[in-house]
Design a protein around this motif. Structure first.
Motif, PDB file in Angstrom:
ATOM      1  N   SER A  84       0.840  -1.190   0.124  1.00 56.68           N
ATOM      2  CA  SER A  84      -0.002   0.144   0.055  1.00 56.68           C
ATOM      3  C   SER A  84       0.846   1.268  -0.216  1.00 56.68           C
ATOM      4  O   SER A  84       1.689   1.480   0.930  1.00 56.68           O
ATOM      5  N   ASN A  97     -11.627  -4.160  -8.552  1.00 55.38           N
ATOM      6  CA  ASN A  97     -10.439  -3.999  -9.327  1.00 55.38           C
ATOM      7  C   ASN A  97      -9.316  -4.585  -8.670  1.00 55.38           C
ATOM      8  O   ASN A  97      -8.923  -3.960  -7.665  1.00 55.38           O
ATOM      9  N   LEU A  98      -8.741  -5.559  -9.230  1.00 53.14           N
ATOM     10  CA  LEU A  98      -7.309  -6.066  -8.910  1.00 53.14           C
ATOM     11  C   LEU A  98      -6.355  -5.976  -9.869  1.00 53.14           C
ATOM     12  O   LEU A  98      -6.446  -6.103 -10.922  1.00 53.14           O
ATOM     13  N   GLY A  99      -5.422  -4.983  -9.106  1.00 52.50           N
ATOM     14  CA  GLY A  99      -3.997  -4.587 -10.283  1.00 52.50           C
ATOM     15  C   GLY A  99      -4.434  -3.489 -11.050  1.00 52.50           C
ATOM     16  O   GLY A  99      -5.154  -2.688 -10.683  1.00 52.50           O
ATOM     17  N   SER A 127      -1.382  -2.675  -9.901  1.00 52.34           N
ATOM     18  CA  SER A 127      -0.587  -2.931  -8.944  1.00 52.34           C
ATOM     19  C   SER A 127      -1.157  -3.490  -7.535  1.00 52.34           C
ATOM     20  O   SER A 127      -1.948  -2.684  -6.970  1.00 52.34           O
ATOM     21  N   HIS A 128      -1.122  -4.689  -7.281  1.00 49.86           N
ATOM     22  CA  HIS A 128      -1.759  -5.294  -6.440  1.00 49.86           C
ATOM     23  C   HIS A 128      -0.811  -6.358  -5.748  1.00 49.86           C
ATOM     24  O   HIS A 128      -0.172  -7.128  -6.686  1.00 49.86           O
ATOM     25  N   ARG A 157      -3.854  -7.267 -14.593  1.00 47.91           N
ATOM     26  CA  ARG A 157      -5.208  -6.505 -13.590  1.00 47.91           C
ATOM     27  C   ARG A 157      -6.445  -7.305 -14.324  1.00 47.91           C
ATOM     28  O   ARG A 157      -6.719  -7.895 -15.568  1.00 47.91           O
TER      29      ARG A 157
END
Lengths: 182, 593
Positions: free
Chosen positions: A63, B213-215, B217-218, B226
């Motif tokens: 994060s 929403n995944l990604g 940057s996750h 994504r």
């Protein structure tokens, strides 16, 4: 620090700013932004053999609000650059940026229609690490170098040069040779 | 080898009996047959309807069921005017290949083959993105690699390779079908998250369709993937994957760099197993040139391929476990990856991006003490695998998280063009090392590992067992390798020794010519595929003579696997989606190229 090393002096006269810098440099929390090959070497650096924990930078946080070091490892494409810029904007001050590898420093071998030619076009960078990808020792050296910057031993070169969003947009667009000459 | 070659030969003979030889001219009414540098058949169809007839015919052919789409791509035939769409099909039962081609003029609409091959979906989107070829009746013809707002089609010859375009924000993903205009052409989707879920309802906790929403940057998404999910509680109802966040134009670079210069880009395709890519690419160019390598070079290359298979599987299994919270495995296995890195560093001076192979040979011979290191690695690897199995295979948590998750039946896997461990985990017995052997794979003993359920657990088991088989192969190679030359005896391609370059004038000139001008590759084309760690990795090279390729297509397994993930994610839970993505091992460099 006191010169007296016999233990009689237990008070360390120190400026608060120095104390804060000392604390900050030894507890960097990196946000790993590993997109490609450099991400694998970043993993090597974090894992058992090289062990970045020795330098206090092992608390990886995904994060941006919990981090003070953005470690960009890998190629940033024009499609990805708004995302990276958003992440940079979300990080709290004070924040530092390491551009790991040739791609994030300058675009590297990918001088093409879809690759951003270095992340310094959209954000200020403190340390560039050369290599494609850099070996883990190189990355560790850059962390040690950054610690000196935080400490004030080496001046920070990008103070007063904040890249605005418009400038970032400008940097990404294609310029013909004649435009540059004009 | 005799087995598959004779089958391909019989297939070629059958085709020769039906079609006339030669290349099709535009407007011609007859189908034409050609053979490429590897004696694989190329069949030219004269229009779109004819192509569909041919594909249907070969799909249901009684003897050769060519019902597996390996690749779909295109290339520029004549600058500004015409393109050729290429369909590479394969028969899983008889292992024969056929390439169908369709010559079209600019602006012509090609019928979509998604009704026949589900896996053609993303490939057609890519062709549309890169060449601007419109596929009629395609369910969702959007750009795939570039942003929706991008103007131009980068793989056309008139597009400047350095023409960049800025975007102010990240791309929105539409969960719905794209609109069409009155002529039936697809319009770019508007930037909206969803048509059916208005913005305000997304904050309603009882709303059955919340977008997640995944990604890109996750923490749980590898690299730059994504996924946009429409979720109901914990269950994913609908998912859209968005590739292209690492599109680096490697295919376009192949057209502007010489064959030698392009080696460095192969390292950065699947960076977990760079050696394998180097060698596959070298093999593809050598096939075009018609070179045969000396024995020692082949053994070293096979060694490199198996070594990279081990380290690729290692990282896949370790990261998959790490995503589910099993950190110990990662630390434990990474140590052996480091051992392999040390060996690779000794071989070519680089840990990750190796550039080890050369056209017609290898950059260096094995270093002194390599065999000792390799023996140590093989022993240690088996012990590490035993440790890993103790920690995972009978671990209750691991079994609960992986068994029955992301099930893929054999039929689905074939329809969606899965390859490699993912396909074998679903119970389909295909391994190119055995079915279409290259190098000396037919002379050594190894077992093709297959499982039956096709879930995440089975993929893990297949990968684990493949690592053991690779160790077994490495030991056999080690026993059979002999001293000898590592370069072909052909001065046209052989890079001179450095000592001669510094001391002899002619050699210096020759060295300069090889590197500044490049090797002249005769006109022709070839599709060379190897069984990479992730599956079938193919290089389809079209040469029109000279030191640069006319078109250099990479058939990457990750591309198909990512598509497969999108199509099978519906109905799974969110935490399971993470484990499924980890288990198919998508490498972003190879996915987006």
């Amino acid at each position: 620090m006191s010169d007296n090393k016999n233990g009689s002096s237990m008070v360390y006269p120190m400026l608060l700013a120095d104390a804060v810098a000392w604390a900050r440099k030894n507890s960097l929390w990196p946000m790993p932004y590993g997109t490609s090959c450099c991400g694998i070497e970043l993993m090597s650096t974090l894992s058992s053999t090289y062990d970045l924990a020795r330098f206090g930078a092992e608390v990886v946080r995904f994060s941006p609000r919990q981090c003070d070091l953005l470690l960009v490892a890998g190629t940033i494409t024009t499609k990805m650059s708004p995302v990276l810029r958003t992440i940079y904007d979300q990080m709290l001050e004070p924040k530092w940026v390491i551009a790991m590898g040739a791609c994030s420093s300058s675009g590297g071998i990918f001088d093409t229609y879809s690759v951003l030619q270095g992340i310094d076009e959209i954000m200020p960078v403190d340390v560039y690490v050369p290599g494609c990808p850099p070996i883990p020792e190189g990355l560790i050296y850059s962390i040690l170098y950054l610690q000196k910057i935080i400490d004030g031993k080496i001046p920070r070169n990008n103070i007063g040069r904040r890249i605005t969003h418009e400038e970032a947009m400008q940097a990404m667009s294609f310029r013909q040779e004649k435009d540059i000459l004009d | 080898m005799a087995n598959f070659l004779s089958k391909q030969e019989a297939f070629n003979e059958m085709l020769k009996g039906h079609y006339a030889l030669g290349m099709i001219e535009s407007g011609s009414e007859k189908r034409q047959l050609e053979f490429d540098a590897l004696n694989e058949p190329i069949l030219w169809s004269h229009n779109g309807a004819d192509l569909m007839t041919l594909l249907k015919g070969f799909r249901g052919h009684p003897n050769y069921k060519l019902d597996y789409l390996t690749d779909l791509t295109a290339y520029v035939h004549d600058v500004h005017h015409s393109f050729v769409v290429v369909y590479q099909i394969y028969s899983p039962s008889t292992h024969v290949r056929l390439r169908l081609k369709l010559l079209i003029r600019e602006g012509e609409v090609v019928p979509s083959v998604t009704s026949l091959f589900a896996s053609a979906d993303w490939n057609e989107r890519e062709v549309y993105d890169m060449f601007g070829i419109v596929f009629g009746n395609h369910p969702d013809l959007r750009r795939i690699m570039m942003d929706e707002r991008f103007v131009g089609h980068p793989l056309r010859k008139d597009y400047d390779i350095k023409q960049r375009m800025p975007f102010p924000d990240n791309i929105m993903i539409s969960m719905d079908r794209c609109p069409t205009n009155e002529r039936g052409e697809f319009l770019p989707c508007e930037n909206k998250e969803s048509n059916s879920a208005p913005r305000e309802s997304l904050f309603d906790v009882y709303n059955p369709s919340v977008l997640l929403n995944l990604g890109p940057s996750h923490p749980a998404m590898h690299g730059t993937l994504r996924v946009m999910c429409r979720i109901n509680g914990e269950t994913i109802e609908d998912a859209k994957c968005e590739p292209g966040y690492l599109h680096r134009a490697i295919e376009k670079l192949g057209e502007t760099n010489t064959y030698h210069q392009w080696f460095v880009y192969t390292d950065r395709l699947n960076y977990c197993s760079a050696l394998n890519n180097n060698i596959a690419y070298a093999m593809a160019v050598e096939n075009l040139l018609g070179l045969t390598l000396p024995e020692r070079a082949v053994w070293i290359r096979m060694m490199c391929m198996e070594l990279s298979r081990i380290i690729d599987h290692l990282i896949c299994v370790a990261i998959n476990a790490l995503d589910m919270g099993a950190m110990t495995i990662f630390w434990h296995l990474y140590r052996w990856r480091e051992e392999a890195y040390t060996m690779i560093e000794g071989m070519c001076g680089m840990r990750l991006t190796t550039t080890y192979a050369r056209i017609g040979g290898l950059s260096y011979d094995l270093y002194e003490g390599f065999h000792k290191d390799l023996a140590h690695f093989c022993d240690g690897m088996l012990r590490a695998l035993d440790d890993m199995e103790v920690m995972l295979t009978r671990n209750r948590i691991w079994i609960d998280r992986t068994k029955g998750v992301g099930k893929l039946s054999a039929k689905q896997a074939l329809a969606l063009s899965a390859t490699g461990p993912v396909l074998r985990a679903s119970g389909v017995d295909i391994d190119l090392r055995r079915d279409r052997p290259y190098y000396f794979y037919e002379d050594v003993d190894f077992d093709v590992v297959i499982a039956s359920n096709g879930d995440v657990f089975d993929r893990y088991l297949v990968r684990t067992e493949e690592m053991r088989q690779s160790v077994r192969l490495l030991r056999q190679f080690q026993a059979r390798i002999k001293p000898g030359p590592i370069w072909v005896d052909n001065p046209q391609v052989r890079i001179p020794e450095k000592i001669d370059v510094y001391t002899k004038m002619e050699v210096l000139i020759h060295h300069f010519k090889i590197f500044m001008e490049g090797i002249d590759v005769p006109p022709g084309e070839a599709y060379t595929a190897v069984e990479g760690p992730n599956g079938e990795l193919g290089f389809y090279i079209i040469s029109r003579g000279g030191p640069k390729a006319w078109r250099l297509r990479i058939k990457s397994p990750s591309f198909m696997h990512y598509q497969l993930t999108e199509k099978t994610l519906a109905g799974e839970r969110i935490p399971d989606a993470i484990s499924i993505l980890g288990s198919v091992n998508i490498v972003a460099g190879e996915l987006d190229r």
